[in-house]
Design an enzyme around this catalytic site. Structure first.
Site, PDB file in Angstrom:
ATOM      1  N   SER A  84       5.641  -5.235   3.527  1.00  0.00           N
ATOM      2  CA  SER A  84       6.526  -4.070   3.665  1.00  0.00           C
ATOM      3  C   SER A  84       5.974  -2.824   2.980  1.00  0.00           C
ATOM      4  CB  SER A  84       7.902  -4.393   3.083  1.00  0.00           C
ATOM      5  OG  SER A  84       7.804  -4.753   1.715  1.00  0.00           O
ATOM      6  N   TYR A  85       4.945  -2.937   2.158  1.00  0.00           N
ATOM      7  CA  TYR A  85       4.408  -1.773   1.445  1.00  0.00           C
ATOM      8  C   TYR A  85       3.699  -0.861   2.446  1.00  0.00           C
ATOM      9  CZ  TYR A  85       5.128  -4.318  -2.994  1.00  0.00           C
ATOM     10  OH  TYR A  85       5.660  -5.004  -4.060  1.00  0.00           O
TER      11      TYR A  85
END
Length: 338
Positions: A84-85
């Site tokens: 998700s980064y």
């Protein structure tokens, strides 16, 4: 003024430039500390991991590469990211860097699944798809340490754990850990692993620092110790607060997370910074170095995961494991943060 330092011409005359991370290491010398085991996983890591949380978002790809190069040059071997980064861009940057430097077998790659837009949650199909996507972005055939990035109460632990075990059996994942789980849920997962006969949990990543102790110390710490898990704290510098850079509200404009930092600016926060100032002066070390040294004395802590926004921050951070705090200094820091 010394004449052997690089200088830059300003209106007021020539002043020495601060040495870079690599220059400082070359001048004073740096010998990496012994690597530490992550539970029973067989993985061994430097006592400080490098977070890729800001790579591809607030830290550009070029600066991310400079940070990773400096980290590796100082003996680091653990990089920690998540699918998700930066919507997967962090994994791409890390995968490209490791491939170009030929460091895949030397580095431990940790990533997390469960929070991405493409594959949210911890159902078996979501985990399988998320891991395959992470492997493509990281340009590798295995993830060394896979974290479950959230607690997903809508999915039975049995389904999640069986899915992870299948990935481990397939060689796509070497070991796994939990992130942001309560002590009760951690115990529940551990029992489920035993009943199912699947791969055990090896690590836990929760927020833990000198100013954020309550979420970990207590039941979670006790259960973690009982299970022999490696504790890999995130936010070990409390979003930069424990660098000493944010001491009043006037310092917050332009900070990465002013709301988070503002909550730490009370009497207790000032007391902690005061204690860090005294101990750092005694060791002739940076405030951040002492905050990390304190954390590394705590039972079960293997490798806090630090963030950096430039390569030149790295020498102070990587010096944390080298500091030996006295009993009096540890007690002073403990009292200040109670």
């Amino acid at each position: 003024m010394r004449t052997d330092q690089p200088v830059v011409e300003l209106h007021s005359g020539a002043v020495p430039l601060a040495p870079t991370t690599r220059e400082t290491a070359a001048i004073v010398g740096h010998f990496p500390p012994p690597r530490r085991a992550i539970g029973g996983s067989g993985l061994r890591v430097h006592p400080l991991g490098m977070s890729g949380k800001h790579f591809g978002s607030s830290v550009s790809p070029a600066v991310s590469v400079e940070i990773l190069d400096a980290y590796a040059s100082l003996g680091g071997n653990l990089v920690d990211t998540a699918d998700s980064y930066a919507d997967g861009e962090s994994e791409r940057i890390i995968g490209d860097w490791i491939g170009r430097r030929g460091l895949r077998d030397e580095f431990v790659v940790a990533t997390k699944v469960g929070k991405s837009r493409a594959h949210p949650g911890l159902s078996a199909p979501a985990i399988a798809a998320a891991v395959d996507a992470s492997l493509r972005r990281l340009a590798t055939d295995r993830i060394d340490l896979l974290y479950l990035h959230l607690d997903d109460p809508e999915v039975p632990f049995e389904e999640t754990l069986l899915a992870v075990d299948e990935l481990i059996r397939a060689g796509k994942v070497r070991a796994f850990g939990m992130s942001d789980h309560t002590g009760h849920r951690l115990l529940e997962a551990r029992v489920a692993c035993g009943l199912l006969g699947v791969a055990p949990i090896s690590a836990l990543q929760n927020e833990y620092s000198l100013v954020r102790r309550d979420g970990y110390e207590g039941d979670l710490a006790r259960i973690t110790a009982q299970q022999g898990l490696a504790v890999m704290p995130r936010f070990p510098l409390a979003g930069g607060f424990l660098t000493g850079a944010y001491r009043s509200r006037a310092d917050l404009p332009g900070s990465p997370d002013p709301g988070y930092l503002a909550r730490l600016l009370g009497r207790r926060g000032r007391r902690v910074l005061g204690a860090l100032d005294r101990v750092s002066a005694a060791h002739d070390a940076a405030v951040a170095t002492i905050a990390l040294a304190w954390l590394l004395t705590k039972p079960g802590v293997v490798a806090p995961v630090v963030s950096a926004r430039s390569a030149d921050e790295l020498f102070d951070l990587m010096s944390g494991p080298d500091i030996r705090l006295t009993r009096h200094q540890l007690a002073e820091l403990d009292r200040a943060s109670d």
